[in-house]
Write a protein that holds these residues in place. Structure first.
Motif, PDB file in Angstrom:
ATOM      1  N   THR A  37       2.145 -14.873  -6.221  1.00 13.27           N
ATOM      2  CA  THR A  37       3.110 -13.947  -5.652  1.00 13.27           C
ATOM      3  C   THR A  37       2.856 -12.575  -6.241  1.00 13.27           C
ATOM      4  OG1 THR A  37       4.722 -15.739  -5.470  1.00 13.27           O
ATOM      5  CG2 THR A  37       5.575 -13.504  -5.342  1.00 13.27           C
ATOM      6  N   SER A  38       2.622 -11.606  -5.384  1.00 14.13           N
ATOM      7  CA  SER A  38       2.335 -10.244  -5.862  1.00 14.13           C
ATOM      8  C   SER A  38       3.644  -9.556  -6.249  1.00 14.13           C
ATOM      9  CB  SER A  38       1.599  -9.460  -4.784  1.00 14.13           C
ATOM     10  OG  SER A  38       2.380  -9.419  -3.611  1.00 14.13           O
ATOM     11  N   ALA A  39       3.512  -8.358  -6.764  1.00 17.14           N
ATOM     12  CA  ALA A  39       4.688  -7.603  -7.207  1.00 17.14           C
ATOM     13  C   ALA A  39       5.655  -7.408  -6.041  1.00 17.14           C
ATOM     14  CB  ALA A  39       4.262  -6.260  -7.769  1.00 17.14           C
ATOM     15  N   ILE A  68      11.039 -14.883  -1.765  1.00 14.53           N
ATOM     16  CA  ILE A  68      10.302 -16.122  -1.563  1.00 14.53           C
ATOM     17  C   ILE A  68       9.014 -16.014  -2.368  1.00 14.53           C
ATOM     18  CG2 ILE A  68       9.064 -17.546   0.108  1.00 14.53           C
ATOM     19  CD1 ILE A  68      11.133 -16.626   2.198  1.00 14.53           C
ATOM     20  N   GLY A  69       8.781 -17.003  -3.214  1.00 11.02           N
ATOM     21  CA  GLY A  69       7.586 -16.990  -4.044  1.00 11.02           C
ATOM     22  C   GLY A  69       7.054 -18.395  -4.226  1.00 11.02           C
ATOM     23  N   PHE A  70       5.892 -18.482  -4.786  1.00  9.98           N
ATOM     24  CA  PHE A  70       5.276 -19.774  -5.049  1.00  9.98           C
ATOM     25  C   PHE A  70       5.759 -20.320  -6.385  1.00  9.98           C
ATOM     26  CE2 PHE A  70       2.316 -17.803  -2.060  1.00  9.98           C
ATOM     27  CZ  PHE A  70       2.239 -18.814  -1.127  1.00  9.98           C
ATOM     28  N   TYR A  94       7.302 -16.273 -13.569  1.00  6.28           N
ATOM     29  CA  TYR A  94       7.363 -14.892 -13.123  1.00  6.28           C
ATOM     30  C   TYR A  94       7.791 -13.989 -14.270  1.00  6.28           C
ATOM     31  CZ  TYR A  94       7.030 -16.649  -8.391  1.00  6.28           C
ATOM     32  OH  TYR A  94       6.589 -17.258  -7.248  1.00  6.28           O
ATOM     33  N   HIS A  95       7.289 -12.784 -14.256  1.00  6.69           N
ATOM     34  CA  HIS A  95       7.739 -11.739 -15.161  1.00  6.69           C
ATOM     35  C   HIS A  95       8.665 -10.853 -14.350  1.00  6.69           C
ATOM     36  CE1 HIS A  95       4.903 -12.807 -18.298  1.00  6.69           C
ATOM     37  NE2 HIS A  95       4.020 -13.004 -17.330  1.00  6.69           N
TER      38      HIS A  95
END
Length: 186
Positions: free
Chosen positions: A144-146, A160-162, A166-167
């Motif tokens: 997942t990009s920024a 929505i992310g994989f 995450y940071h």
């Protein structure tokens, strides 16, 4: 969980079930997976068939365990792709995530004897094979990009992310109209 003799013989007939229930009660946010070996590898082991795996999941469910996923180890000597496919198809009907927790192929077979060598991720020197290149490309694609955005009025922000870690960086922008109401006294 299908080869449950160790704990059950020492701690009683419901030891594995009790483990799951205890974890679920102690930490309701814990993600519970039933993990076992020999379900994908062979149909020679009468204990670890896909039907027994499904039955064990159903037993735990009937006793109140809420499973979050299926874990499958894959310790192959001579992989049987047709069996692997059939087992995964059957387990997919349970509508739970399926994780391959371990995958290896015996070293005693050379590339030709393994049969599925082209499905292996690396060769014996850990150099990527074509399947490894595909997995690496997917892992890169699935990152997942920024993502930037503003929270809604109650401070929530969704995306929505994989699956993964995450940071997160949060900045606060003062809203002059609400400063007197929303700012705590210092």
């Amino acid at each position: 969980m299908l080869h449950w003799d160790f704990y059950e013989q020492r701690l009683g007939p419901n030891a594995s079930l009790d483990f799951f229930l205890t974890v679920q009660e102690s930490d309701p946010l814990a993600r519970l997976f039933m993990n076992d070996f020999n379900v994908l590898e062979t149909c020679d082991d009468t204990k670890s068939t896909v039907d027994n795996y499904v039955s064990r999941l159903q037993e735990f469910g009937a006793a109140g365990v809420v499973m979050d996923g299926i874990g499958l180890e894959g310790h192959f000597s001579a992989p049987n792709p047709a069996l692997i496919h059939a087992v995964l198809d059957k387990l997919a009907l349970l509508d739970l995530p399926i994780w391959l927790t371990e995958v290896d192929i015996s070293k005693k077979f050379d590339q030709q004897m393994q049969g599925c060598y082209q499905m292996c991720l690396t060769d014996n020197t850990l150099k990527n094979l074509p399947a490894g290149d595909v997995v690496d490309a997917l892992l890169k694609e699935w990152r997942t990009s920024a993502i930037e955005g503003k929270s809604e009025v109650h401070g929530a922000f969704g995306f929505i992310g994989f699956h993964g870690q995450y940071h997160v960086a949060v900045s606060w922008q003062q809203n002059r109209a609400h400063d007197a109401v929303s700012q705590p006294r210092r």
